[in-house]
Design a protein around this motif. Structure first.
Motif, PDB file in Angstrom:
ATOM      1  N   UNK A 118       0.861  -1.183   0.000  1.00  0.00           N
ATOM      2  CA  UNK A 118       0.000   0.000   0.000  1.00  0.00           C
ATOM      3  C   UNK A 118       0.898   1.235   0.000  1.00  0.00           C
ATOM      4  N   UNK A 119       0.971   1.921  -1.116  1.00  0.00           N
ATOM      5  CA  UNK A 119       1.874   3.070  -1.259  1.00  0.00           C
ATOM      6  C   UNK A 119       1.572   4.201  -0.287  1.00  0.00           C
ATOM      7  N   UNK A 120       0.334   4.314   0.150  1.00  0.00           N
ATOM      8  CA  UNK A 120      -0.052   5.391   1.072  1.00  0.00           C
ATOM      9  C   UNK A 120       0.319   5.061   2.521  1.00  0.00           C
ATOM     10  N   UNK A 121       0.631   3.816   2.800  1.00  0.00           N
ATOM     11  CA  UNK A 121       0.850   3.381   4.186  1.00  0.00           C
ATOM     12  C   UNK A 121       2.143   3.959   4.765  1.00  0.00           C
ATOM     13  N   UNK A 122       2.023   4.488   5.989  1.00  0.00           N
ATOM     14  CA  UNK A 122       3.193   5.000   6.718  1.00  0.00           C
ATOM     15  C   UNK A 122       3.347   4.276   8.068  1.00  0.00           C
ATOM     16  N   UNK A 123       2.693   3.125   8.213  1.00  0.00           N
ATOM     17  CA  UNK A 123       2.822   2.341   9.438  1.00  0.00           C
ATOM     18  C   UNK A 123       4.224   1.734   9.465  1.00  0.00           C
ATOM     19  N   UNK A 124       5.067   2.127  10.426  1.00  0.00           N
ATOM     20  CA  UNK A 124       6.450   1.632  10.457  1.00  0.00           C
ATOM     21  C   UNK A 124       6.550   0.109  10.569  1.00  0.00           C
ATOM     22  N   UNK A 125       5.507  -0.536  11.100  1.00  0.00           N
ATOM     23  CA  UNK A 125       5.507  -2.002  11.194  1.00  0.00           C
ATOM     24  C   UNK A 125       5.385  -2.658   9.825  1.00  0.00           C
ATOM     25  N   UNK A 126       4.958  -1.904   8.831  1.00  0.00           N
ATOM     26  CA  UNK A 126       4.789  -2.415   7.470  1.00  0.00           C
ATOM     27  C   UNK A 126       5.960  -2.054   6.561  1.00  0.00           C
ATOM     28  N   UNK A 127       6.958  -1.375   7.104  1.00  0.00           N
ATOM     29  CA  UNK A 127       8.052  -0.847   6.292  1.00  0.00           C
ATOM     30  C   UNK A 127       9.357  -1.563   6.603  1.00  0.00           C
ATOM     31  N   UNK A 128      10.051  -1.974   5.559  1.00  0.00           N
ATOM     32  CA  UNK A 128      11.355  -2.620   5.707  1.00  0.00           C
ATOM     33  C   UNK A 128      12.332  -2.002   4.717  1.00  0.00           C
ATOM     34  N   UNK A 129      13.580  -1.974   5.109  1.00  0.00           N
ATOM     35  CA  UNK A 129      14.624  -1.410   4.244  1.00  0.00           C
ATOM     36  C   UNK A 129      15.130  -2.503   3.307  1.00  0.00           C
ATOM     37  N   UNK A 130      15.583  -2.106   2.140  1.00  0.00           N
ATOM     38  CA  UNK A 130      16.133  -3.078   1.211  1.00  0.00           C
ATOM     39  C   UNK A 130      16.746  -2.400   0.002  1.00  0.00           C
ATOM     40  N   UNK A 131      17.133  -3.218  -0.940  1.00  0.00           N
ATOM     41  CA  UNK A 131      17.710  -2.721  -2.188  1.00  0.00           C
ATOM     42  C   UNK A 131      16.625  -2.618  -3.248  1.00  0.00           C
TER      43      UNK A 131
END
Length: 141
Positions: free
Chosen positions: A55-68
């Motif tokens: 979901x491009x609009x999501x800013x929930x940090x639990x849904x966000x991961x760093x990567x390449x």
């Protein structure tokens, strides 16, 4: 997993939330990731912040991961979010065209060879070759 937190303010042309900090514009989910992990935006330069929720609009940090970038492309492929065939925005041919090309093709023929078929369909002869050899449009039988 917790629910998405949708960015309700400005969105970019691509659907990602946009915000400003110190007179500079950022994608909101990138800042949400940085704020949650107590890091500076410059610490993730060259990396992408991926959405596990798609979901491009999501800013929930639990849904966000760093990567390449490659991680992001792998996610897209694994989740079947890539446009294929006629659905691809730059597709010039339809599934019917692909079947016609494969049925019509005769190797070495001046009338039914790659060059002649390519001219009829407005594509490069290499495209026809890739279609008949199933390097492209593999899903079409």
């Amino acid at each position: 997993m917790s629910d998405c937190i949708n960015w309700s303010k400005s969105l970019g042309h691509n659907g990602y939330g946009l915000t400003t900090r110190n007179n500079k514009t950022y994608r909101a989910h990138r800042l949400a990731y940085c704020d949650y992990h107590n890091i500076d935006h410059s610490d993730i330069k060259g990396m992408v912040v991926r959405h596990t929720c798609d979901n491009r609009k999501c800013v929930n940090p639990e849904h966000l991961v760093i990567g390449t970038h490659q991680d992001n492309m792998d996610d897209m492929k694994k989740r079947n979010r890539t446009a294929k065939g006629e659905a691809h925005g730059r597709a010039k041919l339809s599934e019917v065209d692909i079947k016609t090309i494969r049925d019509r093709y005769i190797r070495g023929s001046k009338v039914h060879g790659s060059t002649a078929i390519a001219k009829d369909f407005g594509v490069a002869f290499q495209t026809v070759s890739k279609i008949v050899n199933r390097h492209r449009w593999q899903s079409v039988q």
